[in-house]
Scaffold this motif. Structure first.
Motif, PDB file in Angstrom:
ATOM      1  N   MET A 231      39.170  38.177  36.380  1.00  0.00           N
ATOM      2  CA  MET A 231      39.703  36.801  35.669  1.00  0.00           C
ATOM      3  C   MET A 231      39.331  36.557  34.565  1.00  0.00           C
ATOM      4  O   MET A 231      40.077  36.087  33.540  1.00  0.00           O
ATOM      5  N   LEU A 232      37.961  36.974  34.021  1.00  0.00           N
ATOM      6  CA  LEU A 232      37.522  36.747  32.786  1.00  0.00           C
ATOM      7  C   LEU A 232      38.358  37.644  31.886  1.00  0.00           C
ATOM      8  O   LEU A 232      38.659  37.121  30.551  1.00  0.00           O
ATOM      9  N   ARG A 233      38.642  38.929  32.205  1.00  0.00           N
ATOM     10  CA  ARG A 233      39.468  39.847  31.421  1.00  0.00           C
ATOM     11  C   ARG A 233      41.041  39.626  31.247  1.00  0.00           C
ATOM     12  O   ARG A 233      41.581  39.735  30.161  1.00  0.00           O
ATOM     13  N   GLU A 234      41.751  39.384  32.490  1.00  0.00           N
ATOM     14  CA  GLU A 234      43.044  39.356  32.497  1.00  0.00           C
ATOM     15  C   GLU A 234      43.573  38.240  33.042  1.00  0.00           C
ATOM     16  O   GLU A 234      44.863  38.275  32.950  1.00  0.00           O
ATOM     17  N   TYR A 235      43.005  37.235  33.374  1.00  0.00           N
ATOM     18  CA  TYR A 235      43.763  36.078  34.293  1.00  0.00           C
ATOM     19  C   TYR A 235      43.877  35.018  32.854  1.00  0.00           C
ATOM     20  O   TYR A 235      42.645  34.451  32.695  1.00  0.00           O
ATOM     21  N   ASP A 236      44.804  34.675  32.288  1.00  0.00           N
ATOM     22  CA  ASP A 236      45.132  33.560  31.329  1.00  0.00           C
ATOM     23  C   ASP A 236      45.781  32.294  31.680  1.00  0.00           C
ATOM     24  O   ASP A 236      46.053  31.666  30.707  1.00  0.00           O
ATOM     25  N   GLU A 237      45.896  32.094  32.858  1.00  0.00           N
ATOM     26  CA  GLU A 237      46.432  30.829  33.258  1.00  0.00           C
ATOM     27  C   GLU A 237      45.468  29.633  33.542  1.00  0.00           C
ATOM     28  O   GLU A 237      44.454  30.120  33.818  1.00  0.00           O
ATOM     29  N   ILE A 238      46.178  28.533  33.251  1.00  0.00           N
ATOM     30  CA  ILE A 238      45.234  27.256  33.459  1.00  0.00           C
ATOM     31  C   ILE A 238      45.216  27.047  35.114  1.00  0.00           C
ATOM     32  O   ILE A 238      44.160  26.667  35.613  1.00  0.00           O
ATOM     33  N   GLU A 239      46.209  27.196  35.731  1.00  0.00           N
ATOM     34  CA  GLU A 239      46.401  27.059  37.299  1.00  0.00           C
ATOM     35  C   GLU A 239      45.335  27.846  37.922  1.00  0.00           C
ATOM     36  O   GLU A 239      45.127  28.957  37.539  1.00  0.00           O
ATOM     37  N   PRO A 240      44.815  27.188  38.726  1.00  0.00           N
ATOM     38  CA  PRO A 240      43.823  27.977  39.680  1.00  0.00           C
ATOM     39  C   PRO A 240      44.569  29.220  40.571  1.00  0.00           C
ATOM     40  O   PRO A 240      45.497  29.123  40.612  1.00  0.00           O
ATOM     41  N   ILE A 241      43.544  29.750  41.041  1.00  0.00           N
ATOM     42  CA  ILE A 241      44.102  31.158  41.909  1.00  0.00           C
ATOM     43  C   ILE A 241      43.110  31.363  43.001  1.00  0.00           C
ATOM     44  O   ILE A 241      41.842  31.126  42.973  1.00  0.00           O
ATOM     45  N   ILE A 242      43.723  31.493  44.356  1.00  0.00           N
ATOM     46  CA  ILE A 242      43.017  31.974  45.498  1.00  0.00           C
ATOM     47  C   ILE A 242      42.484  33.241  45.522  1.00  0.00           C
ATOM     48  O   ILE A 242      43.460  34.172  45.058  1.00  0.00           O
ATOM     49  N   LEU A 243      41.027  33.454  45.651  1.00  0.00           N
ATOM     50  CA  LEU A 243      40.858  34.666  45.536  1.00  0.00           C
ATOM     51  C   LEU A 243      40.313  35.021  47.089  1.00  0.00           C
ATOM     52  O   LEU A 243      39.283  34.484  47.481  1.00  0.00           O
ATOM     53  N   SER A 244      41.102  35.916  47.866  1.00  0.00           N
ATOM     54  CA  SER A 244      40.963  36.066  49.263  1.00  0.00           C
ATOM     55  C   SER A 244      41.458  37.331  49.757  1.00  0.00           C
ATOM     56  O   SER A 244      42.270  37.796  48.991  1.00  0.00           O
ATOM     57  N   VAL A 245      40.929  37.849  50.845  1.00  0.00           N
ATOM     58  CA  VAL A 245      41.534  38.895  51.579  1.00  0.00           C
ATOM     59  C   VAL A 245      43.094  38.341  51.721  1.00  0.00           C
ATOM     60  O   VAL A 245      43.361  37.093  52.019  1.00  0.00           O
ATOM     61  N   GLY A 246      44.052  39.185  52.432  1.00  0.00           N
ATOM     62  CA  GLY A 246      45.356  38.497  52.854  1.00  0.00           C
ATOM     63  C   GLY A 246      44.995  37.698  54.247  1.00  0.00           C
ATOM     64  O   GLY A 246      44.264  37.978  54.881  1.00  0.00           O
ATOM     65  N   GLU A 247      46.262  37.170  54.533  1.00  0.00           N
ATOM     66  CA  GLU A 247      46.305  36.386  55.874  1.00  0.00           C
ATOM     67  C   GLU A 247      46.186  37.480  57.003  1.00  0.00           C
ATOM     68  O   GLU A 247      45.718  36.996  58.242  1.00  0.00           O
ATOM     69  N   ASP A 248      46.612  38.763  56.897  1.00  0.00           N
ATOM     70  CA  ASP A 248      46.764  39.581  57.755  1.00  0.00           C
ATOM     71  C   ASP A 248      45.304  40.225  58.047  1.00  0.00           C
ATOM     72  O   ASP A 248      45.065  41.100  58.847  1.00  0.00           O
ATOM     73  N   GLU A 249      44.442  39.799  57.286  1.00  0.00           N
ATOM     74  CA  GLU A 249      43.004  40.259  57.322  1.00  0.00           C
ATOM     75  C   GLU A 249      42.034  39.184  58.064  1.00  0.00           C
ATOM     76  O   GLU A 249      40.768  39.139  57.955  1.00  0.00           O
ATOM     77  N   GLU A 250      42.712  38.011  58.403  1.00  0.00           N
ATOM     78  CA  GLU A 250      42.059  37.125  59.389  1.00  0.00           C
ATOM     79  C   GLU A 250      41.230  37.576  60.445  1.00  0.00           C
ATOM     80  O   GLU A 250      41.686  38.633  60.897  1.00  0.00           O
ATOM     81  N   VAL A 251      40.216  37.147  60.624  1.00  0.00           N
ATOM     82  CA  VAL A 251      39.209  37.840  61.823  1.00  0.00           C
ATOM     83  C   VAL A 251      38.718  36.627  62.831  1.00  0.00           C
ATOM     84  O   VAL A 251      38.500  35.606  62.389  1.00  0.00           O
ATOM     85  N   SER A 252      38.848  36.934  64.185  1.00  0.00           N
ATOM     86  CA  SER A 252      38.233  35.937  64.922  1.00  0.00           C
ATOM     87  C   SER A 252      36.821  35.982  64.968  1.00  0.00           C
ATOM     88  O   SER A 252      35.901  36.774  64.366  1.00  0.00           O
ATOM     89  N   ILE A 253      36.204  34.739  65.370  1.00  0.00           N
ATOM     90  CA  ILE A 253      34.841  34.318  65.593  1.00  0.00           C
ATOM     91  C   ILE A 253      34.022  35.741  66.400  1.00  0.00           C
ATOM     92  O   ILE A 253      33.057  36.052  66.151  1.00  0.00           O
ATOM     93  N   LYS A 254      34.828  36.018  67.464  1.00  0.00           N
ATOM     94  CA  LYS A 254      34.302  36.955  68.186  1.00  0.00           C
ATOM     95  C   LYS A 254      34.384  38.190  67.696  1.00  0.00           C
ATOM     96  O   LYS A 254      33.413  39.130  67.800  1.00  0.00           O
ATOM     97  N   GLU A 255      35.260  38.644  66.775  1.00  0.00           N
ATOM     98  CA  GLU A 255      35.227  39.901  65.971  1.00  0.00           C
ATOM     99  C   GLU A 255      34.153  39.883  64.944  1.00  0.00           C
ATOM    100  O   GLU A 255      33.429  40.938  64.866  1.00  0.00           O
ATOM    101  N   VAL A 256      33.855  38.561  64.355  1.00  0.00           N
ATOM    102  CA  VAL A 256      32.535  38.578  63.782  1.00  0.00           C
ATOM    103  C   VAL A 256      31.316  38.715  64.435  1.00  0.00           C
ATOM    104  O   VAL A 256      30.344  39.557  64.055  1.00  0.00           O
ATOM    105  N   ALA A 257      31.075  38.277  65.606  1.00  0.00           N
ATOM    106  CA  ALA A 257      29.981  38.304  66.477  1.00  0.00           C
ATOM    107  C   ALA A 257      29.849  39.646  66.815  1.00  0.00           C
ATOM    108  O   ALA A 257      28.598  40.177  66.971  1.00  0.00           O
ATOM    109  N   ASP A 258      30.758  40.371  67.246  1.00  0.00           N
ATOM    110  CA  ASP A 258      30.900  41.800  67.542  1.00  0.00           C
ATOM    111  C   ASP A 258      30.330  42.646  66.663  1.00  0.00           C
ATOM    112  O   ASP A 258      29.578  43.576  66.865  1.00  0.00           O
TER     113      ASP A 258
END
Length: 327
Positions: A231-258
């Motif tokens: 972001m410091l180098r290349e993102y020049d917009e004023i609008e905010p941006i979500i920094l996240s893995v994709g929706e397809d990388e959601e994990v369940s709390i059970k998967e977290v606990a495992d």
């Protein structure tokens, strides 16, 4: 003339991750420091950012050309609900002082860190950057969320009136080394890591509250740090941006606990207390804008990131278990 990057909240989870990335990525690489850059990481012991005079003195001392503003008053659900005005006022003061100082000192670029709690309580999923102001946030985050929303409002106002390059990042659930592992105030991953560690140490069962079915998006702090550098180098917009893995990388709390059971090496009794509430089932955010802008990014596999986090926790247990941060 050398650039100076000032990082507020430098002793916290993201600040420490940024420091790690700046120290380990090759100089001049996409996520590394530039040859003519000096990075300064400051914690709360160096300046009370609620105080405008102290904030200005910090800027006069370091003369930052770029600022990554991570400092904030944060707390768990109970504290957020009990001290709504404190969370609203303290965070608004910090943010306003940083933005004003960045303007008066002609800082080239400022990136502030928001949170997905800024989004409306009742909103159509997935969350995206255009939905921040479509309704009130959840009442449990009233003070903190409104203070963070105002950063976005001020970013636009400073840009429209003065041409300032102020923007903001919205990470999803963050975890990693230097997280808050205090059992009373920790978020889900560090809390479960600590409880699993104690269960292994004491030979007791590891019991997770709820059914384990809710889904969450988690981002490893080292990955997030790289995205802040991008972001410091290349993102020049004023609008905010979500920094996240994709929706397809959601994990369940059970998967977290495992994954935590595997990382900790726990071999005892492990179960879910289904009499306890699950909370919100899912609150997905899209990272489409991020991937469109960055052109692809390799996120650290969840188990690998968790293994690194658990290793740090075990090696630093005496301080990590209390949530105490070293400035």
């Amino acid at each position: 003339m050398a650039n100076v990057v000032l990082v507020t909240g430098g002793s916290g989870l993201i600040g420490k991750a940024l420091q790690h990335i700046i120290e380990t990525e090759p100089v001049g690489s996409r996520f590394g420091k530039l040859p003519n850059e000096n990075w300064i990481f400051v914690g709360s012991s160096e300046a009370d950012l609620r105080d405008p005079t102290a904030t200005l003195k910090l800027y006069e001392k370091y003369k930052p050309t770029h600022v990554i503003h991570l400092a904030a008053l944060v707390g768990g659900l109970f504290k957020n609900m009990k001290y709504k005005l404190t969370f609203l006022r303290d965070n608004m003061l910090m943010n306003d002082n940083i933005l004003h100082a960045s303007h008066t000192h002609q800082t080239t670029k400022l990136i502030s860190c928001l949170s997905t709690c800024v989004f409306p309580d009742k909103v159509e999923y997935p969350l995206d950057e255009n939905k921040i102001h479509l309704g009130p946030p959840h009442d449990s985050n009233f003070g903190y969320a409104h203070a963070k929303r105002m950063v976005d409002v001020q970013n636009h106002a400073y840009n429209e009136q003065f041409g300032c390059k102020f923007t903001s990042a919205i990470p999803t659930n963050i975890f990693g080394p230097h997280d808050n592992y205090d059992l009373e105030g920790a978020h889900v991953i560090p809390a479960l890591v600590h409880r699993c560690y104690l269960a292994k140490k004491n030979g007791t069962p590891f019991i997770v509250a709820g059914t384990g079915k809710p889904l969450r998006q988690f981002i490893f702090s080292y990955d997030l740090a790289k995205l802040f550098v991008w972001m410091l180098r290349e993102y020049d917009e004023i609008e905010p941006i979500i920094l996240s893995v994709g929706e397809d990388e959601e994990v369940s709390i059970k998967e977290v606990a495992d994954a935590i059971v595997k990382a900790v090496g726990f071999e005892g009794e492990y179960s879910f207390d289904t009499t306890r509430a699950d909370g919100q089932f899912r609150k997905p955010a899209t990272n489409k804008k991020l991937i469109d802008r960055i052109g692809g990014f390799q996120f650290t596999p969840f188990q690998e990131a968790l293994d690194l986090s658990v290793k740090w926790f075990v090696e630093n247990y005496d301080t990590a278990r209390t949530g105490v941060k070293k400035d």
